[in-house]
Motif scaffolding. Sequence first.
Motif, mmCIF file in Angstrom:
data_model
loop_
_atom_site.group_PDB
_atom_site.id
_atom_site.type_symbol
_atom_site.label_atom_id
_atom_site.label_comp_id
_atom_site.label_asym_id
_atom_site.label_seq_id
_atom_site.Cartn_x
_atom_site.Cartn_y
_atom_site.Cartn_z
ATOM 1 N N SER A 160 25.479 92.250 54.361
ATOM 2 C CA SER A 160 25.938 91.577 55.576
ATOM 3 C C SER A 160 25.948 90.058 55.490
ATOM 4 O O SER A 160 26.597 89.403 56.305
ATOM 5 C CB SER A 160 25.044 91.997 56.760
ATOM 6 O OG SER A 160 23.749 91.436 56.616
ATOM 7 N N ARG A 161 25.200 89.486 54.533
ATOM 8 C CA ARG A 161 25.026 88.024 54.461
ATOM 9 C C ARG A 161 24.485 87.458 55.786
ATOM 10 O O ARG A 161 24.849 86.372 56.217
ATOM 11 C CB ARG A 161 26.334 87.326 54.094
ATOM 12 C CG ARG A 161 26.752 87.577 52.656
ATOM 13 C CD ARG A 161 28.002 86.843 52.283
ATOM 14 N NE ARG A 161 29.183 87.457 52.859
ATOM 15 C CZ ARG A 161 30.411 87.036 52.645
ATOM 16 N NH1 ARG A 161 30.638 85.976 51.894
ATOM 17 N NH2 ARG A 161 31.431 87.663 53.214
ATOM 18 N N GLY B 64 33.572 89.305 61.362
ATOM 19 C CA GLY B 64 32.891 88.078 61.738
ATOM 20 C C GLY B 64 31.558 88.303 62.422
ATOM 21 O O GLY B 64 30.797 87.358 62.627
ATOM 22 N N THR C 203 28.367 89.168 58.709
ATOM 23 C CA THR C 203 29.828 89.031 58.719
ATOM 24 C C THR C 203 30.537 90.204 59.382
ATOM 25 O O THR C 203 31.739 90.149 59.597
ATOM 26 C CB THR C 203 30.342 88.897 57.284
ATOM 27 O OG1 THR C 203 29.907 90.028 56.509
ATOM 28 C CG2 THR C 203 29.803 87.625 56.643
#
Length: 411
Positions: A342-343, A399, A367
């Motif tokens: 997912s960062r 996003g 993200t």
Amino acid sequence: MPTVSWPSRVDHVGPPTIPLHDKGKARQVLGRPGAARARWLRTWRSGRYLLGTLVATTVTLAAAPLLCIPSLAQPWTEQHRRRAGMQLGQSVEPRPRASRRNLVWLLTQVVTGLPAGAVALIFLGSLLLTPLITVLWWAFPTAPWLPVFSVRITDWGTALSLGLLNLVVLAGLATTGLPPLARAHARCCLAVLAPSPAEQLAERVTELTQTRTDVLQAHSAELRRIERDLHDGTQARLVAIAMRLAVAGESLSDDPETAAVLVRQAQAETEDAMTELRSVIRTIYPPVLADLGLSGALSTLTARAGIPARIDIGPLGEIPAAVEAVAYFAVAEALANIARHSRATQASVRVTRDGAMLCAEIADDGTGGADAARGSGLDGMRRRAAALDGTMKISSPPGGPTVITLELPCA
């Protein structure tokens, strides 16, 4: 000249303090701008919904012969169900094909959509046209321009005052009438298109049949995995241990040193076999659940997550072991996916219980773009939940953020 005494010091600088018993009134006064904005936003959304209904009703009238075809009527009515659900703030699940109800809705839409949309068009159109009419009064001074108060206009003062009065009256009527009208139409849409009890029963039977199939497949796959792990790992090590001990027993009298080396190797293999056996057991029912319970096990998971994570656990009471295992594995899989893909910079886990329903919500600020349909670990989470007649919902727009909600019955 009168003497004025000034205070020796200033105790407070800034806005005056509000007594505790007056803070409710203060909140009302201070909250009026936000409430007015919310009221206008609600009016605008209601008007937009009703204008869309008017357009859709016109399309229905124009394409009535085509919409009588079940394959075309179903997506058309489903779109209206979704719009109605969004207007009411409700989630609308897809429903099975119901040709009769779709045809009834097409007729109902024409009967209710035309007048409701026309009312919205009159209100919003008048609001938009009133300023223009007010400015152009000189072009047609004798025409009854203004929609609420229509009188002869001979000067700018009369035009501006009546224009402002019209705007106030129209705005009041719009904010008062459009939201309940839109809600009434949306409720009518959902009521007419709601599945009948027989359709709900058929859908439930289909769902349970699919769930049973998934459970059997998952159970078979789990048994094959456990058998493979035991056969390729633990069993192979036990065979090696037995062989070393046999050789050590034969060489004990002739070569004690070699026998001692073999015994030490067998001891090391035994420890490795025990480690592998614990890992297999952990995938069946994590020992940490038996030691710490669900709250403690989830707290341990979040503490060891690859990113900063906070956890909020309410009173859970007694929970069946199967439900605990599913909730634990789901949170573990979700946190692992967050750390790997997912960062995200932070995550949160919230677990609550409402009656007989356990709810676990895992969120991150990454993200987004998570999708269980791509065959990832999320699909395994969904299958585990479905095996207990639970549900899993994913909200993960591109996003971010991503929110996974797991609901499991505890009864």
